[in-house]
Design an enzyme around this catalytic site. Structure first.
Site, mmCIF file in Angstrom:
data_model
loop_
_atom_site.group_PDB
_atom_site.id
_atom_site.type_symbol
_atom_site.label_atom_id
_atom_site.label_comp_id
_atom_site.label_asym_id
_atom_site.label_seq_id
_atom_site.Cartn_x
_atom_site.Cartn_y
_atom_site.Cartn_z
ATOM 1 N N GLU A 148 14.771 -5.182 -3.546
ATOM 2 C CA GLU A 148 15.078 -5.178 -2.321
ATOM 3 C C GLU A 148 14.146 -4.968 -1.429
ATOM 4 O O GLU A 148 13.852 -3.534 -1.134
ATOM 5 C CB GLU A 148 16.488 -4.483 -2.134
ATOM 6 C CG GLU A 148 17.431 -4.694 -3.069
ATOM 7 C CD GLU A 148 18.418 -6.003 -2.338
ATOM 8 O OE1 GLU A 148 18.174 -6.465 -1.508
ATOM 9 O OE2 GLU A 148 19.264 -6.507 -3.088
ATOM 10 N N ARG A 160 24.342 1.912 -4.914
ATOM 11 C CA ARG A 160 24.388 0.298 -4.955
ATOM 12 C C ARG A 160 23.577 -0.208 -6.159
ATOM 13 O O ARG A 160 23.916 -1.306 -6.729
ATOM 14 C CB ARG A 160 23.541 -0.283 -3.700
ATOM 15 C CG ARG A 160 23.739 -1.358 -3.174
ATOM 16 C CD ARG A 160 23.317 -1.883 -1.804
ATOM 17 N NE ARG A 160 21.976 -2.071 -1.704
ATOM 18 C CZ ARG A 160 21.150 -2.622 -0.656
ATOM 19 N NH1 ARG A 160 22.122 -2.797 0.569
ATOM 20 N NH2 ARG A 160 20.028 -2.717 -0.511
ATOM 21 N N THR A 170 7.416 -4.123 0.614
ATOM 22 C CA THR A 170 7.432 -5.331 -0.361
ATOM 23 C C THR A 170 5.786 -4.978 -1.409
ATOM 24 O O THR A 170 5.649 -5.523 -2.221
ATOM 25 C CB THR A 170 6.810 -6.460 0.661
ATOM 26 O OG1 THR A 170 8.241 -6.721 1.571
ATOM 27 C CG2 THR A 170 6.584 -7.469 0.116
ATOM 28 N N CYS A 192 16.030 -1.855 6.686
ATOM 29 C CA CYS A 192 15.320 -3.194 6.429
ATOM 30 C C CYS A 192 16.101 -4.391 6.906
ATOM 31 O O CYS A 192 15.462 -5.506 7.097
ATOM 32 C CB CYS A 192 15.538 -3.378 4.666
ATOM 33 S SG CYS A 192 17.068 -3.369 4.118
ATOM 34 N N LYS A 212 14.564 7.562 -9.646
ATOM 35 C CA LYS A 212 13.566 8.077 -8.878
ATOM 36 C C LYS A 212 14.060 7.942 -7.326
ATOM 37 O O LYS A 212 13.634 6.983 -6.732
ATOM 38 C CB LYS A 212 12.411 7.400 -9.238
ATOM 39 C CG LYS A 212 11.260 8.396 -8.933
ATOM 40 C CD LYS A 212 9.974 7.629 -8.250
ATOM 41 C CE LYS A 212 9.808 7.536 -6.664
ATOM 42 N NZ LYS A 212 10.009 8.677 -5.760
ATOM 43 N N GLU A 221 7.138 -5.608 9.852
ATOM 44 C CA GLU A 221 8.224 -4.673 10.251
ATOM 45 C C GLU A 221 8.116 -3.445 10.751
ATOM 46 O O GLU A 221 7.438 -2.675 10.274
ATOM 47 C CB GLU A 221 8.904 -4.539 8.704
ATOM 48 C CG GLU A 221 10.147 -4.012 8.581
ATOM 49 C CD GLU A 221 10.642 -3.658 7.086
ATOM 50 O OE1 GLU A 221 9.671 -3.225 6.379
ATOM 51 O OE2 GLU A 221 11.754 -3.640 6.720
ATOM 52 N N PHE A 254 9.962 -0.999 11.762
ATOM 53 C CA PHE A 254 10.538 0.184 11.187
ATOM 54 C C PHE A 254 10.739 1.432 12.338
ATOM 55 O O PHE A 254 10.490 2.542 11.871
ATOM 56 C CB PHE A 254 10.228 0.613 9.887
ATOM 57 C CG PHE A 254 11.100 0.598 8.913
ATOM 58 C CD1 PHE A 254 11.811 -0.505 8.398
ATOM 59 C CD2 PHE A 254 11.512 1.655 8.034
ATOM 60 C CE1 PHE A 254 12.508 -0.625 7.541
ATOM 61 C CE2 PHE A 254 12.233 1.731 7.006
ATOM 62 C CZ PHE A 254 12.887 0.535 6.539
ATOM 63 N N VAL A 288 4.854 -2.212 -2.714
ATOM 64 C CA VAL A 288 5.215 -1.737 -3.985
ATOM 65 C C VAL A 288 6.019 -2.595 -4.998
ATOM 66 O O VAL A 288 6.042 -2.489 -6.072
ATOM 67 C CB VAL A 288 5.877 -0.199 -3.655
ATOM 68 C CG1 VAL A 288 6.403 0.467 -4.969
ATOM 69 C CG2 VAL A 288 4.909 0.712 -3.074
HETATM 70 P P1 NAP Z 1 8.026 2.799 -0.322
HETATM 71 O O1 NAP Z 1 7.072 3.491 -0.070
HETATM 72 O O2 NAP Z 1 7.875 1.315 -1.191
HETATM 73 O O3 NAP Z 1 8.908 3.443 -1.225
HETATM 74 C C1 NAP Z 1 10.114 3.262 -1.979
HETATM 75 C C2 NAP Z 1 10.203 3.967 -3.237
HETATM 76 O O4 NAP Z 1 9.390 3.686 -4.150
HETATM 77 C C3 NAP Z 1 10.079 5.406 -2.995
HETATM 78 O O5 NAP Z 1 10.657 6.189 -3.876
HETATM 79 C C4 NAP Z 1 8.647 5.813 -3.528
HETATM 80 O O6 NAP Z 1 8.390 7.071 -3.699
HETATM 81 C C5 NAP Z 1 8.465 4.673 -4.595
HETATM 82 N N1 NAP Z 1 6.957 4.571 -4.919
HETATM 83 C C6 NAP Z 1 6.015 4.478 -3.934
HETATM 84 N N2 NAP Z 1 4.888 4.110 -4.704
HETATM 85 C C7 NAP Z 1 5.278 3.845 -5.822
HETATM 86 C C8 NAP Z 1 4.607 3.347 -7.044
HETATM 87 N N3 NAP Z 1 3.231 3.194 -7.011
HETATM 88 N N4 NAP Z 1 5.385 3.308 -8.198
HETATM 89 C C9 NAP Z 1 6.545 3.615 -8.087
HETATM 90 N N5 NAP Z 1 7.322 3.886 -7.199
HETATM 91 C C10 NAP Z 1 6.619 4.083 -6.037
HETATM 92 O O7 NAP Z 1 9.120 2.266 0.757
HETATM 93 P P2 NAP Z 1 9.667 3.375 1.818
HETATM 94 O O8 NAP Z 1 8.702 3.360 2.923
HETATM 95 O O9 NAP Z 1 10.249 4.444 1.275
HETATM 96 O O10 NAP Z 1 11.032 2.448 2.394
HETATM 97 C C11 NAP Z 1 10.686 1.554 3.309
HETATM 98 C C12 NAP Z 1 10.943 0.187 3.166
HETATM 99 O O11 NAP Z 1 11.860 -0.154 2.325
HETATM 100 C C13 NAP Z 1 10.985 -0.774 4.203
HETATM 101 O O12 NAP Z 1 9.872 -1.836 3.888
HETATM 102 C C14 NAP Z 1 12.392 -1.493 3.840
HETATM 103 O O13 NAP Z 1 12.391 -2.683 4.546
HETATM 104 C C15 NAP Z 1 12.527 -1.201 2.639
HETATM 105 N N6 NAP Z 1 14.100 -1.490 2.345
HETATM 106 C C16 NAP Z 1 14.564 -2.521 1.859
HETATM 107 C C17 NAP Z 1 15.798 -2.546 1.662
HETATM 108 C C18 NAP Z 1 16.624 -3.625 0.995
HETATM 109 O O14 NAP Z 1 17.740 -3.701 0.717
HETATM 110 N N7 NAP Z 1 15.755 -4.887 1.298
HETATM 111 C C19 NAP Z 1 16.510 -1.568 2.123
HETATM 112 C C20 NAP Z 1 16.090 -0.362 2.337
HETATM 113 C C21 NAP Z 1 14.769 -0.176 2.616
HETATM 114 P P3 NAP Z 1 7.993 8.124 -2.641
HETATM 115 O O15 NAP Z 1 8.822 7.952 -1.623
HETATM 116 O O16 NAP Z 1 8.262 9.625 -3.516
HETATM 117 O O17 NAP Z 1 6.657 8.187 -2.463
#
Ligand code: NAP
Length: 558
Positions: A327, A237, A307, A361, A252, A458, A460, A309
């Site tokens: 997103e 996307r 949100t 999400c 990443k 959320e 999840f 991060v």
């Molecule tokens: P996350 O913890 O924020 O991780 C997302 C990405 O960010 C991963 O690649 C993660 O790496 C990386 N990351 C974590 N800490 C970071 C930092 N300090 N600097 C740079 N990158 C960093 O979220 P998640 O738990 O994977 O995903 C779930 C969330 O995503 C939910 O809140 C969901 O609603 C949201 N989401 C939103 C959409 C949308 O389109 N709005 C779509 C899908 C998901 P690592 O995993 O390697 O730690």
């Protein structure tokens, strides 16, 4: 010899009971000694083989029904099994040789070790993307379009294997994984088509000797950070439109699901996309994120994830004034009016809530039901949810896989505990599944109100909280009472009401009488703290373009 040793080691160390067919699998491994498999690939196959053994202390329903040998040999022969990062067209280990394990959430087994990279590798990936940008941004739209189309075709050719990889590392049912490949590849196909339609403008000039026009040009190097819940689609996307516009990328992926990302990157190479245009680094997320943010060569950060991060990345991007697309998390309301078609509402809610075990999400987070239909709807939803089969995503007829990890289960438990301690009632599920690991029972809870944490955060996870409302105004007020504004759903048979409510909802997406609405041809993105910008559709292209105004003066001179 390595394969033989690995298979023996597996049999010795894993408390396994081998059946004849499992012994056949082990023999297959032994025969592979003479094949050009790498050690890592062999250990991957071992794990596929493990999965078809029955562990003495694990229920047999955890066993994969997938043909391990077929998957492994297909992945190997198409070169899709990758464990290193991709920098400037070269598969690269972490510079300090550190690795990180990728786990199968359905069994708790580790699948493979992949490179655990950090700031140094990221800086090299940025340099590679920056160098590649010079030539990639000068290619014609037709050239970029052809390469993207080829990439799309390869993703579709390898649909089955990629889907199996998603189920293996992310846990979703195989049918959903196949759906994700179609959806994810669709962004590449759409971008290939749209590359040819990045039009500028000619503006009527206010002075007779001038001619004004607008050029659209690529923003430059893009840092794309993606989550684990859609290991392919969240990447395509971003990368599809970025490449179509002439940008180069450093991706990443989440450390939890890097294998699909690496396989997709391999296919980009096979498609002929030049070295350095697509780079992948994974491992230490904060270090990688910091390097992307600090670099003045990176002109845009596009992020999907939490949100918290997202806010950090946005704040960090201020230093170099990067463009940012976010997103982020949602808190989707799903409003069921008295005049809704009950079957449509139940089917739609089921899809909006329980897809990917509730880990999207746009998953319905609050099911807000009008008082006249509340009891009937609650019973019908409970009956439908009760029929959902929980198990390993490879299992026949499985509709719900495991949650991604223990932290995800703990969060669900905490929210349910908070809700029940404040008066909510569990009408189905409400506890860990007997399958163990991170499996959780599909759950329905009633008598939820807006003050409970489950309404404000959320979840999840596979929990459907039911809230009650009286009037349309109440429903809109409850639905908008949140900082999030991504997905929302409305079930009603009134065309007038559907317009009124769709306009009143402070959300980027509204599904009317439909629970799954995402598509590459429509804009996806949030209001409020659910994010900035849009992905997919023609609007998603604008996120990767600069607008340049050009003024030609003195045009009346002969
Ligand atoms: P996350 O913890 O924020 O991780 C997302 C990405 O960010 C991963 O690649 C993660 O790496 C990386 N990351 C974590 N800490 C970071 C930092 N300090 N600097 C740079 N990158 C960093 O979220 P998640 O738990 O994977 O995903 C779930 C969330 O995503 C939910 O809140 C969901 O609603 C949201 N989401 C939103 C959409 C949308 O389109 N709005 C779509 C899908 C998901 P690592 O995993 O390697 O730690």
């Amino acid at each position: 010899m390595a394969a033989l040793n690995i298979s023996r080691l597996v049999l010795r160390s894993s408390k396994l009971r081998a059946s004849p067919s499992h012994l056949f699998s082990a023999q297959l491994l032994m025969q592979m000694q003479s094949s050009p498999f790498t050690r890592k690939a062999c250990s991957f196959i071992c794990l596929f083989t493990f999965a078809s053994f029955s562990f003495t202390d694990i229920p047999t329903s955890h066993c994969m029904s997938v043909d391990a040998h077929t998957v492994a040999s297909q992945l190997n022969s198409s070169g899709l099994l990758r464990t290193q990062g991709l920098i400037g067209g070269k598969w690269t280990d972490a510079y300090d040789c550190k690795t990180i394990k990728v786990y199968n959430p359905a069994t708790g087994e580790s699948i493979l070790d992949v490179a655990c990279m950090g700031g140094r590798e990221t800086n090299d990936a940025i340099s590679a993307a920056y160098d590649a940008y010079r030539s990639w941004s000068k290619t014609t739209a037709a050239e970029r379009s052809k390469l993207l189309r080829k990439w799309y075709d390869l993703l579709m050719v390898h649909k089955e294997e990629l889907a199996q990889l998603i189920t293996l590392e992310q846990g979703k049912p195989l049918k959903e994984s196949i759906g994700e490949i179609n959806y994810g590849a669709g962004f590449i196909e759409f971008a290939a088509e749209e590359a040819k339609r990045i039009y500028g403008d000619i503006i009527p000039a206010p002075l007779s000797d001038r001619r004004l026009f607008v050029l659209k040009q690529p923003v430059g190097v893009v840092g794309a950070i993606t989550p684990w819940n859609f290991p392919l689609a969240m990447i395509t996307r971003k990368v599809g439109p970025a490449l179509a516009c002439g940008c180069t990328v450093v991706i990443k992926p989440s450390e939890l699901t890097p294998l699909t990302a690496l396989a997709a990157a391999e296919l980009s190479i096979q498609a002929g996309i030049p070295a350095g245009v697509v780079n992948v680094v994974m491992g230490n997320a904060p270090d990688i994120g910091d390097a992307l943010i600090a670099s003045p060569q990176v002109r845009k950060i596009t992020f999907t994830g939490s949100t918290a991060v997202g806010k950090k990345l946005m704040a960090g991007s201020a230093e170099t004034v990067k463009k940012v697309s976010l997103e982020l998390g949602g808190n989707a309301p799903c409003i069921v009016f008295d005049d809704a078609d009950l079957d449509v509402a139940v089917k739609g809610t089921l899809a909006a809530k329980f897809r990917n075990s509730g880990q999207t999400c746009v998953c319905a987070n609050r099911i807000i039901v009008q008082e006249g239909i509340y009891e009937k709807f609650a019973h019908a939803l409970r009956d439908a949810v009760q029929n959902m089969k929980v198990g390993d995503g490879f299992g026949e007829g499985v509709a719900q896989g495991p949650l991604i990890n223990e932290a995800a289960v703990k969060k669900v438990e905490t929210l349910i505990h908070d809700a029940t301690s404040k008066g909510a009632k569990i009408i189905l599920g409400g506890k860990r599944h007997s399958l163990g690991f991170t499996f959780y029972e599909p759950t329905v809870i009633s008598d939820v109100n807006s003050e409970m944490r489950i309404s404000r955060e959320e979840a999840f996870g596979p929990v459907a909280p039911l809230l009650r409302f009286k009037t349309e105004e109440d429903a809109i007020r409850i639905a908008n009472d949140t900082n999030a504004g991504l997905g929302s759903y409305v079930f009603t048979n009134s065309i007038q009401r559907s317009w009124r409510v769709a306009e009143a909802l402070e959300y980027g997406l509204v599904g009317i009488n439909e629970g799954v609405i995402s598509t590459e041809v429509a804009p996806f993105g949030g209001y409020k703290q659910s994010g900035l910008g849009r992905e997919g559709s023609k609007y998603g292209m604008d996120e990767y373009l600069e607008i340049k105004y050009v003024c030609l003066g003195n045009m009346n001179k002969e």
